[in-house]
Design a protein around this motif. Structure first.
Motif, PDB file in Angstrom:
ATOM      1  N   GLY A  89     -11.723   9.060  -6.191  1.00  0.00           N
ATOM      2  CA  GLY A  89     -12.677   8.173  -5.535  1.00  0.00           C
ATOM      3  C   GLY A  89     -12.082   7.325  -4.432  1.00  0.00           C
ATOM      4  N   SER A  90     -10.798   7.523  -4.093  1.00  0.00           N
ATOM      5  CA  SER A  90     -10.155   6.714  -3.062  1.00  0.00           C
ATOM      6  C   SER A  90     -10.548   7.189  -1.671  1.00  0.00           C
ATOM      7  CB  SER A  90      -8.634   6.772  -3.230  1.00  0.00           C
ATOM      8  OG  SER A  90      -7.985   6.080  -2.194  1.00  0.00           O
ATOM      9  N   ALA A  91     -10.370   6.294  -0.688  1.00  0.00           N
ATOM     10  CA  ALA A  91     -10.593   6.653   0.707  1.00  0.00           C
ATOM     11  C   ALA A  91      -9.390   6.240   1.554  1.00  0.00           C
ATOM     12  CB  ALA A  91     -11.859   5.982   1.231  1.00  0.00           C
ATOM     13  N   ASP A  92      -8.234   6.157   0.921  1.00  0.00           N
ATOM     14  CA  ASP A  92      -7.023   5.698   1.600  1.00  0.00           C
ATOM     15  C   ASP A  92      -6.216   6.903   2.085  1.00  0.00           C
ATOM     16  OD1 ASP A  92      -4.749   4.514   2.480  1.00  0.00           O
ATOM     17  OD2 ASP A  92      -4.386   3.309   0.700  1.00  0.00           O
ATOM     18  N   PRO A  93      -5.980   7.035   3.396  1.00  0.00           N
ATOM     19  CA  PRO A  93      -5.190   8.176   3.887  1.00  0.00           C
ATOM     20  C   PRO A  93      -3.763   8.180   3.345  1.00  0.00           C
ATOM     21  CG  PRO A  93      -5.625   6.574   5.642  1.00  0.00           C
ATOM     22  CD  PRO A  93      -6.477   6.192   4.482  1.00  0.00           C
ATOM     23  N   ALA A  94      -3.213   6.985   3.038  1.00  0.00           N
ATOM     24  CA  ALA A  94      -1.863   6.939   2.472  1.00  0.00           C
ATOM     25  C   ALA A  94      -1.829   7.613   1.097  1.00  0.00           C
ATOM     26  CB  ALA A  94      -1.388   5.494   2.365  1.00  0.00           C
ATOM     27  N   LYS A  95      -2.897   7.442   0.312  1.00  0.00           N
ATOM     28  CA  LYS A  95      -2.943   8.079  -1.006  1.00  0.00           C
ATOM     29  C   LYS A  95      -3.052   9.597  -0.857  1.00  0.00           C
ATOM     30  CE  LYS A  95      -2.741   4.306  -3.365  1.00  0.00           C
ATOM     31  NZ  LYS A  95      -2.394   3.457  -2.226  1.00  0.00           N
ATOM     32  N   ARG A  96      -3.796  10.059   0.127  1.00  0.00           N
ATOM     33  CA  ARG A  96      -3.891  11.511   0.357  1.00  0.00           C
ATOM     34  C   ARG A  96      -2.530  12.067   0.757  1.00  0.00           C
ATOM     35  NH1 ARG A  96      -4.775  15.090   4.585  1.00  0.00           N
ATOM     36  NH2 ARG A  96      -5.823  17.017   3.908  1.00  0.00           N
ATOM     37  N   ALA A  97      -1.821  11.336   1.630  1.00  0.00           N
ATOM     38  CA  ALA A  97      -0.479  11.777   2.022  1.00  0.00           C
ATOM     39  C   ALA A  97       0.453  11.822   0.808  1.00  0.00           C
ATOM     40  CB  ALA A  97       0.074  10.845   3.092  1.00  0.00           C
ATOM     41  N   MET A  98       0.314  10.860  -0.094  1.00  0.00           N
ATOM     42  CA  MET A  98       1.127  10.832  -1.308  1.00  0.00           C
ATOM     43  C   MET A  98       0.799  12.025  -2.205  1.00  0.00           C
ATOM     44  SD  MET A  98       1.335   7.782  -4.138  1.00  0.00           S
ATOM     45  CE  MET A  98       1.566   6.575  -2.836  1.00  0.00           C
ATOM     46  N   LEU A  99      -0.494  12.332  -2.316  1.00  0.00           N
ATOM     47  CA  LEU A  99      -0.894  13.486  -3.134  1.00  0.00           C
ATOM     48  C   LEU A  99      -0.340  14.778  -2.557  1.00  0.00           C
ATOM     49  CD1 LEU A  99      -4.598  12.475  -3.812  1.00  0.00           C
ATOM     50  CD2 LEU A  99      -2.911  12.946  -5.598  1.00  0.00           C
ATOM     51  N   LEU A 100      -0.428  14.948  -1.246  1.00  0.00           N
ATOM     52  CA  LEU A 100       0.078  16.172  -0.619  1.00  0.00           C
ATOM     53  C   LEU A 100       1.585  16.291  -0.762  1.00  0.00           C
ATOM     54  CD1 LEU A 100      -2.077  16.218   2.647  1.00  0.00           C
ATOM     55  CD2 LEU A 100      -2.388  17.594   0.588  1.00  0.00           C
ATOM     56  N   GLU A 101       2.271  15.152  -0.655  1.00  0.00           N
ATOM     57  CA  GLU A 101       3.725  15.162  -0.824  1.00  0.00           C
ATOM     58  C   GLU A 101       4.095  15.548  -2.250  1.00  0.00           C
ATOM     59  OE1 GLU A 101       7.525  12.064  -0.418  1.00  0.00           O
ATOM     60  OE2 GLU A 101       5.493  11.438   0.134  1.00  0.00           O
ATOM     61  N   ARG A 102       3.340  15.010  -3.220  1.00  0.00           N
ATOM     62  CA  ARG A 102       3.631  15.321  -4.618  1.00  0.00           C
ATOM     63  C   ARG A 102       3.273  16.763  -4.963  1.00  0.00           C
ATOM     64  NH1 ARG A 102       7.074  13.612  -8.449  1.00  0.00           N
ATOM     65  NH2 ARG A 102       6.447  14.660 -10.376  1.00  0.00           N
TER      66      ARG A 102
ATOM     67  N   ARG B  53       0.816  -1.215   0.000  1.00  0.00           N
ATOM     68  CA  ARG B  53       0.000   0.000   0.000  1.00  0.00           C
ATOM     69  C   ARG B  53       0.850   1.266   0.000  1.00  0.00           C
ATOM     70  NH1 ARG B  53      -4.375   0.139   4.562  1.00  0.00           N
ATOM     71  NH2 ARG B  53      -5.283  -1.408   3.152  1.00  0.00           N
ATOM     72  N   ASP B  54       1.955   1.244   0.743  1.00  0.00           N
ATOM     73  CA  ASP B  54       2.810   2.435   0.838  1.00  0.00           C
ATOM     74  C   ASP B  54       4.034   2.341  -0.072  1.00  0.00           C
ATOM     75  OD1 ASP B  54       1.098   3.441   2.810  1.00  0.00           O
ATOM     76  OD2 ASP B  54       2.190   2.390   4.396  1.00  0.00           O
ATOM     77  N   GLU B  55       4.017   1.391  -0.999  1.00  0.00           N
ATOM     78  CA  GLU B  55       5.183   1.181  -1.864  1.00  0.00           C
ATOM     79  C   GLU B  55       4.883   1.528  -3.321  1.00  0.00           C
ATOM     80  OE1 GLU B  55       8.100   0.407  -0.772  1.00  0.00           O
ATOM     81  OE2 GLU B  55       7.533   0.034   1.308  1.00  0.00           O
ATOM     82  N   ALA B  56       3.884   2.394  -3.542  1.00  0.00           N
ATOM     83  CA  ALA B  56       3.546   2.767  -4.920  1.00  0.00           C
ATOM     84  C   ALA B  56       4.684   3.583  -5.524  1.00  0.00           C
ATOM     85  CB  ALA B  56       2.247   3.570  -4.941  1.00  0.00           C
ATOM     86  N   ASP B  57       5.228   3.074  -6.615  1.00  0.00           N
ATOM     87  CA  ASP B  57       6.360   3.728  -7.264  1.00  0.00           C
ATOM     88  C   ASP B  57       6.306   3.396  -8.751  1.00  0.00           C
ATOM     89  OD1 ASP B  57       9.394   3.600  -8.231  1.00  0.00           O
ATOM     90  OD2 ASP B  57       9.262   4.991  -6.544  1.00  0.00           O
ATOM     91  N   ALA B  58       6.726   4.364  -9.589  1.00  0.00           N
ATOM     92  CA  ALA B  58       6.656   4.159 -11.033  1.00  0.00           C
ATOM     93  C   ALA B  58       7.481   2.956 -11.478  1.00  0.00           C
ATOM     94  CB  ALA B  58       7.140   5.420 -11.759  1.00  0.00           C
ATOM     95  N   SER B  59       8.541   2.634 -10.751  1.00  0.00           N
ATOM     96  CA  SER B  59       9.367   1.487 -11.131  1.00  0.00           C
ATOM     97  C   SER B  59       8.618   0.167 -10.967  1.00  0.00           C
ATOM     98  CB  SER B  59      10.646   1.475 -10.285  1.00  0.00           C
ATOM     99  OG  SER B  59      10.337   1.328  -8.915  1.00  0.00           O
TER     100      SER B  59
ATOM    101  N   GLU C 195      -4.931  18.578  -5.946  1.00  0.00           N
ATOM    102  CA  GLU C 195      -5.626  19.290  -4.869  1.00  0.00           C
ATOM    103  C   GLU C 195      -7.069  18.809  -4.748  1.00  0.00           C
ATOM    104  OE1 GLU C 195      -5.164  23.310  -6.050  1.00  0.00           O
ATOM    105  OE2 GLU C 195      -3.190  23.568  -5.074  1.00  0.00           O
ATOM    106  N   LYS C 196      -7.733  18.654  -5.898  1.00  0.00           N
ATOM    107  CA  LYS C 196      -9.121  18.190  -5.892  1.00  0.00           C
ATOM    108  C   LYS C 196      -9.216  16.772  -5.326  1.00  0.00           C
ATOM    109  CE  LYS C 196     -13.081  17.478  -8.976  1.00  0.00           C
ATOM    110  NZ  LYS C 196     -13.559  17.538 -10.382  1.00  0.00           N
ATOM    111  N   ALA C 197      -8.298  15.901  -5.712  1.00  0.00           N
ATOM    112  CA  ALA C 197      -8.316  14.522  -5.225  1.00  0.00           C
ATOM    113  C   ALA C 197      -8.045  14.467  -3.727  1.00  0.00           C
ATOM    114  CB  ALA C 197      -7.282  13.691  -5.977  1.00  0.00           C
ATOM    115  N   ALA C 198      -7.082  15.279  -3.259  1.00  0.00           N
ATOM    116  CA  ALA C 198      -6.767  15.296  -1.825  1.00  0.00           C
ATOM    117  C   ALA C 198      -7.969  15.765  -1.007  1.00  0.00           C
ATOM    118  CB  ALA C 198      -5.561  16.192  -1.568  1.00  0.00           C
TER     119      ALA C 198
END
Length: 505
Positions: free
Chosen positions: A167-180, A114-120, A194-197
Motif C-alpha cells: 500500500g506504499s507510494a514511496d519510490p524509495a521503498k520500491r527501489a529497496m524492494l527491487l534491490e532486495r 526515509r532512506d535509512e531503513a535497516d534491521a539494526s 514483486e507484487k509490492a513493487a
C-alpha cells in the motif's frame, strides 16, 4: 594544583552526562560495526543525554581516557569520526527526534530516515511507532518498519514486510524492494516483493499523471493570463501588438519595485507586498499601454504591417529603457512566506503554492473580465465596437476613447500577468519575449475577440504542450504546436471559437 583541577573537571563531566559509561565508550572507540551497534542500542534504550553526547562527538568535544569517553574533558584522545559514523550519528539524532512532542520535528526526522531503513534500527522504529499518535506520521513509520524488516534474516518477516509495503507510494521503498529482489533466495518472499513493487509503481504512475496534468493546467493558466489582454486589444482593434510581452515585463518590474519598497520601508509587512503589487502592476502597465495607443497606435489603425513594425520598435525601446534603469541582469522577486513551499499529496506529487495561487488568480481575473465585458457600460461599448465599429460610432459611441480605454485595459491585464510570472521565476528585460508567440497562438487558436475561446485555447495548449514535452521534449513539442496552429488556420481561419455574424465576415 593542576591535577586537582583536571580531576574536578573530569568529575563534573561524568556527573553532568548520565549516558551509561560503557555505551559511551563503545560508541566513541572501536570498529565501525561495533560502534554502530552500540549507537543503535543506546537509541533503542532511550539513554539520557545521548543527544548531547552525539552532538559533542560531532563537534570534536569528546575525549577518551582510560576506557572512558567524556565530554569537554581536559585530557585524552579525540575519537575518530569517519563519514560512516557521521551518517549513523545523524540517523541516530533523527531517531531520537521520532519521539519528540513536536509533530514538525517528528516529521522532519521521518524525512531524514526515509532512506535509512535497516534491521539494526528496527527497535528504534518500533518504539516510535508505538508512541506515535498522528495518523499520517504513523503510516510513514509503518512503512519504515516494513522497510527495516526487508533486511531481516527471517524470510517470513521479509515476506510480511513486502506485503505491508503493497500500500506504499514511496519510490524509495520500491527501489529497496527491487534491490532486495536481486538477492532474495526465498520464493514466497520474492513473489511478495514483486507484487509490492508493481503496486507501488502503479500508484506512482498515477502521481506522475496527476503531476503532468497539474503542470499543464498551471502553464495553461499562465498562457491565459498572458493572452487575455492581447485578446482584447487584438480582438477589438485588430492591432498586432508586438510590445505585448514588454507590457508583461513592465508589470513584473513594477512588482519588483513594490517588493524593494516594502523591504526598505516596511520589512515587517513584507509578506503582504503582493496586495499592493497587484494593483500597481495593473496601473503602471495600463498607463504605458494608454500612452502607446495615444501617441503611436491611434495613427495606424487599418494598417497592420505598419502597426506591427511600430509596436516592435516600441518593444525594443521598452527593453532598452528597462536595461538602462535596472540593469541587464535579472532581478529576483521573492515569494511571500505564504506562497513558499508546496502541498505534498504523494512522494512524486507536490503542488507548489505559488502555482496554485496563479491558478486562482487567473480564474479571478477571468471572472472580473467576463463581468466587466457583460455587465458594465464600458463592456457594452467594447463589444459594440468589436462587432461593428462604424455602427457603434453612428449611435454616439466615442470609438477613439473606447480604443484607448480598451488598450489600457488589455495592457493592465498584461501587467497582472507579469506580476504573476514574477512569482515563478526571475524578472529580466527579455521576460516578455518568452511568451509573446504563445500568447498570439492562444488568441488565434481561440478565435479573435472570443473570451471563452481564449480560455479553452490557453488551457488546451498548456496541457497539450506538457504532454508533448513528456513524449518528445520541449523543442519538438513547440514545433508540433506550431504545426497544429498552421493546420487550424488553414481549416478555420477565424479560430476554433470565432464569432458568428455578418459583421465578422
Amino acid at each position: 594544583m593542576r591535577s586537582l583541577l583536571g580531576l574536578l573537571l573530569m568529575l563534573a563531566a561524568i556527573s553532568c552526562h548520565a549516558l551509561a559509561p560503557d555505551l559511551a565508550a563503545k560508541i566513541a572507540v572501536g570498529e565501525s560495526d561495533e560502534r554502530v551497534a552500540a549507537l543503535n542500542e543506546a537509541v533503542a534504550k532511550g539513554e539520557p543525554q545521548l543527544a548531547e553526547f552525539l552532538h559533542a562527538l560531532q563537534d570534536g568535544r569528546v575525549r577518551v581516557k582510560d576506557g572512558k569517553a567524556l565530554i569537554d574533558a581536559p585530557e585524552g584522545d579525540e575519537p575518530i569520526v569517519n563519514n560512516r559514523m557521521r551518517r549513523e550519528i545523524d540517523a541516530a539524532l533523527a531517531g531520537l527526534d521520532l519521539v519528540s512532542p513536536d509533530r514538525a520535528v517528528r516529521a522532519k526526522a521521518l524525512t531524514t530516515l526515509r532512506d535509512e531503513a535497516d534491521a539494526s534500527r528496527l527497535p528504534m522504529f518500533e518504539k516510535a511507532l508505538a508512541a506515535e499518535t498522528d495518523a499520517g506520521l504513523k503510516a510513514q513509520l509503518t512503512d519504515l518498519v516494513a522497510g527495516a524488516l526487508l533486511t531481516s534474516d527471517d524470510a517470513a518477516k521479509r515476506k510480511h514486510a513486502a506485503e505491508q509495503l503493497t500500500g506504499s507510494a514511496d519510490p524509495a521503498k520500491r527501489a529497496m524492494l527491487l534491490e532486495r529482489l536481486a538477492s532474495e533466495p526465498d520464493a514466497g518472499a520474492k513473489r511478495a516483493m514483486e507484487k509490492a513493487a508493481d503496486a507501488i509503481q502503479s500508484r506512482l504512475a498515477w502521481g506522475d499523471r496527476a503531476q503532468l496534468l497539474f503542470s499543464g493546467i498551471s502553464l495553461g493558466s499562465i498562457l491565459l493570463l498572458v493572452a487575455l489582454g492581447l485578446a482584447i486589444t487584438y480582438g477589438l482593434m485588430g492591432v498586432i501588438n508586438m510590445a505585448h510581452g514588454e507590457l508583461l515585463m513592465v508589470g513584473a518590474y513594477a512588482t519588483w519595485a513594490v517588493q524593494q519598497a516594502f523591504r526598505s520601508l516596511a520589512p515587517g509587512a513584507f509578506d503582504y507586498y503582493l496586495v499592493v503589487a497587484i494593483p500597481v502592476s495593473f496601473l503602471v502597465a495600463a498607463a504605458v499601454g494608454a500612452a502607446m495607443e495615444r501617441s503611436v497606435i491611434r495613427w495606424l489603425y487599418g494598417r497592420p504591417l505598419e502597426t506591427l513594425l511600430a509596436t516592435w520598435g516600441i518593444s525594443l525601446i521598452l527593453m532598452q529603457t528597462v536595461r538602462s534603469l535596472f540593469g541587464a541582469q535579472n532581478v529576483a522577486v521573492e515569494n511571500p512566506a505564504w506562497l513558499s513551499g508546496g502541498w505534498a499529496l504523494l512522494p512524486n506529487l507536490t503542488l507548489p503554492y505559488n502555482r496554485i495561487a496563479i491558478l486562482g488568480f487567473a480564474a479571478l481575473v477571468l471572472i472580473a473580465m467576463a463581468l466587466l465585458l457583460s455587465k458594465t457600460r464600458l463592456g457594452l461599448m467594447v463589444r459594440g465596437v468589436t462587432q461593428n465599429r462604424r455602427m457603434a460610432s453612428c449611435v454616439g459611441v466615442n470609438t477613439a476613447r473606447v480604443d484607448t480605454m480598451a488598450f489600457a485595459l488589455g495592457s493592465g491585464i498584461a501587467g497582472l500577468a507579469g506580476c504573476a510570472l514574477s512569482q515563478i521565476g526571475n524578472v529580466g528585460p527579455d521576460l516578455g519575449q518568452s511568451y509573446i508567440v504563445d500568447a498570439f497562438m492562444v488568441v488565434v487558436l481561440g478565435g479573435v475577440g472570443q473570451l471563452a475561446g481564449t480560455v479553452y485555447a490557453g488551457l488546451g495548449l498548456g496541457v497539450l504542450s506538457k504532454l508533448l514535452e513528456g513524449w518528445q521534449g520541449a523543442v519538438l513539442a513547440k514545433i508540433a504546436l506550431l504545426l497544429l496552429l498552421v493546420l487550424v488556420i488553414q481549416k478555420k481561419p477565424q479560430g476554433l471559437f470565432a464569432l458568428k455574424g455578418r459583421s465578422v465576415e
